[in-house]
Design an enzyme around this catalytic site. Structure first.
Site, short mmCIF file in Angstrom:
data_model
loop_
_atom_site.label_atom_id
_atom_site.label_comp_id
_atom_site.label_asym_id
_atom_site.label_seq_id
_atom_site.Cartn_x
_atom_site.Cartn_y
_atom_site.Cartn_z
N SER A 280 28.14 51.72 75.50
CA SER A 280 27.04 51.27 74.64
C SER A 280 28.03 49.95 74.07
CB SER A 280 26.76 52.12 73.69
OG SER A 280 27.71 52.61 72.78
N HIS B 283 25.21 57.99 76.21
CA HIS B 283 26.28 59.08 76.51
C HIS B 283 25.72 60.23 77.14
CE1 HIS B 283 29.23 56.86 73.60
NE2 HIS B 283 28.80 56.37 74.40
N GLU C 198 25.23 59.78 68.62
CA GLU C 198 26.25 60.70 68.22
C GLU C 198 25.95 61.62 67.16
OE1 GLU C 198 30.02 58.56 68.21
OE2 GLU C 198 29.60 57.52 69.60
N GLU D 98 31.07 62.24 75.56
CA GLU D 98 32.43 62.48 74.64
C GLU D 98 32.60 63.83 74.32
OE1 GLU D 98 31.46 59.78 71.45
OE2 GLU D 98 32.13 58.03 72.72
N ASP E 164 25.96 58.33 64.75
CA ASP E 164 26.08 56.88 65.37
C ASP E 164 24.78 56.64 66.15
OD1 ASP E 164 26.82 54.42 66.52
OD2 ASP E 164 28.51 55.11 67.81
N GLU F 118 26.87 55.10 61.61
CA GLU F 118 27.30 53.92 62.39
C GLU F 118 26.18 53.24 63.16
OE1 GLU F 118 30.58 55.19 64.53
OE2 GLU F 118 30.14 53.57 65.97
N ASP G 96 30.18 48.82 64.05
CA ASP G 96 30.78 49.08 65.25
C ASP G 96 30.32 47.96 66.23
OD1 ASP G 96 31.76 49.56 68.03
OD2 ASP G 96 30.52 51.59 68.21
N LYS H 295 38.22 49.45 67.55
CA LYS H 295 38.19 50.11 68.93
C LYS H 295 39.44 48.88 69.39
CE LYS H 295 33.82 52.14 69.78
NZ LYS H 295 32.37 51.69 70.00
N HIS I 188 38.09 56.09 69.73
CA HIS I 188 38.10 55.92 70.89
C HIS I 188 36.94 55.19 71.84
CE1 HIS I 188 35.10 59.45 71.53
NE2 HIS I 188 34.35 58.55 70.57
N LYS J 37 37.70 58.86 65.01
CA LYS J 37 36.74 59.04 65.75
C LYS J 37 37.19 59.38 67.25
CE LYS J 37 32.75 56.85 67.15
NZ LYS J 37 31.41 56.50 67.33
#
Ligand code: PGA
Ligand code: ZN
Length: 424
Positions: free
Chosen positions: A40, A153, A162, A203, A240, A281, A308, A333, A361, A384
């Site tokens: 993403s 994901h 998430e 993840e 997230d 997030e 993010d 990131k 990550h 994270k």
């Protein structure tokens, strides 16, 4: 001095190619770093160079980036002092010459940048966290463990990407990780007992076919209790939304509804009132600055609002956000910006401005553990890096166990102190 720079194509945790770089110093030190990759991804991220050769890996090969490292970049930095990180990163940025590192590839630059830092630390016989962070680096971050996966994901019906648990009440990082793993296993049993699948997303979190985000949160709250812990006291919760993924034609297509930014904000206001949420997030899309200003004004004293895709670890976008009061936390990131130097600049700007920081990550990862050391080095207070399962995720958590052990009496676990701006 840097004697030679090499690179190779390896596989990441999704079975896609990525780049690994090795740096050889004059004193014989050889060190390496590998580069992660997102699913993403934000539109404003630095450019990930792929071959676009449909005959290899569906076009996802990174041989062009490998060539860039072995050719132009090696020529530019061989002979430089490896500890001059800022000079080396600056030279690579200038050599690339584009705004978003699209000529040589941010993946090429990042691999070199991180391998140079690692080689310098190794050559000085210092742990990476100590080399980057200096004598005062001593704080272990709160792990934000992603235990239910949705969105880009997972192939289930959950729009929120998430669902994370944060062991804020633990006394050490080791205890935090243990608690997280215990809840993870309790959740697995609970999902099984409810006839739901316990297969995993990218993840390492479970990817059950649940229809609503509140239902997922309910399972997690129950799992925390089943494992013997108290939601809110021992664990905070995190989300997230990665909402850019479901933002289309001016509205948020979320769980069968079409919402505007105000309605999304109201949705999160209710969640914050009903669950022990400490962090959210990307609640809004990557360009919705106005929406972020309002949401942050309304919820920012109660919950961490993390940018993010909004900030993409870019000091220029972050500076914009700080001026406007958009979000109050920076997700960090390394491959969104492409060099260690720019990453450290973004973190410094956030911390100077009262924004919290979270080392992160990507959903496509490798066994590289650099971000664990960086979290301690910059005193991010939070990291994270996925579920407490799957080796590419736990590699980072395991490295933090080693760092905690190495620090001994000097180690401090951030815990609640990671959230200085509001009551948790
Ligand atoms: P990504 O997801 O690595 O697929 O972008 C992680 C995140 O959104 O935080
Ligand atoms: Zn995100």
């Amino acid at each position: 001095l840097i004697e030679a720079v090499g690179a190779r194509e390896i596989l990441d945790s999704r079975g896609n190619p990525t780049i690994e770089v090795e740096v050889l110093l004059e004193d014989g030190t050889v060190s390496r770093a590998a580069v992660p990759s997102g699913a993403s991804t934000g539109a404003f991220e630095a450019y990930e160079l792929r071959d676009d050769d449909p005959k290899r890996y569906g076009g996802k090969g990174v041989l062009k980036a490998v060539d860039a490292v072995m050719g132009e970049i090696a020529d530019e930095i061989e002979g430089l002092e490896s500890t001059e990180q800022r000079v080396i990163d600056g030279a690579m940025i200038a050599l690339d010459g584009t705004e978003n590192k699209s000529r040589l590839g941010a993946n090429a630059l990042l691999g070199v940048s991180l391998a140079v830092a690692r080689a310098s630390a190794d050559s000085l016989d210092l742990p990476l966290f100590r080399y980057v962070g200096g004598p005062n680096a001593h704080t272990l971050p709160v792990p934000m463990m992603n235990i239910i996966n949705g969105g880009a994901h997972a192939d289930n019906g959950i729009d929120t990407q998430e669902f994370m648990i944060l062991p804020i009440g633990a006394e050490s990082f080791g205890q935090a990780l243990q608690w997280g793993a215990e809840v993870y296993h309790a959740l697995k049993s609970l999902l099984k007992a409810n006839g739901l699948a316990t297969g995993l997303g990218d993840e390492g979190g479970f990817a059950p076919d649940i229809s609503s985000s509140t239902a997922a949160l309910d399972f997690i709250v129950e799992a925390i209790g089943k494992a013997g812990f108290t939601p809110g006291t021992d664990f905070g919760l995190g989300l997230d939304a990665a909402s850019t993924e479901f933002y289309k034609d001016g509205s948020y297509h979320f769980e069968g509804q079409q919402l505007n930014a105000q309605q999304v904000t109201a949705y999160y206001r209710d969640l914050v009132a009903n669950y022990p949420l400490v962090t959210i997030e990307d609640p809004l899309a990557e360009d919705d600055w106005e929406g972020y200003e309002h949401l942050t004004a309304e919820l920012g004293s109660k919950v961490q609002v993390v940018g993010d895709d909004l900030f993409v670890t870019n000091p220029v976008r972050l500076a914009d956000g700080i001026r406007r009061g958009a979000a109050n936390s920076l997700l960090v990131k390394v491959n969104q910006i492409g060099t260690l130097t720019e990453t450290l600049d973004a973190v410094a700007l956030a911390q100077r401005s009262g924004y919290t920081t979270i080392l992160s990550h990507r959903s496509g990862e490798t066994e590289d553990t650099t971000i664990a050391d960086l979290a301690v080095a910059v005193d991010s207070g939070q990291i994270k890096t996925g579920a407490p399962a799957r080796s590419e995720r736990v590699a980072k958590y395991n490295q933090l166990l080693r760092i905690e052990e190495e620090l001994g009496d000097a180690a401090v676990y951030a815990g609640r102190g990671a959230f200085p701006r509001f009551q948790v």
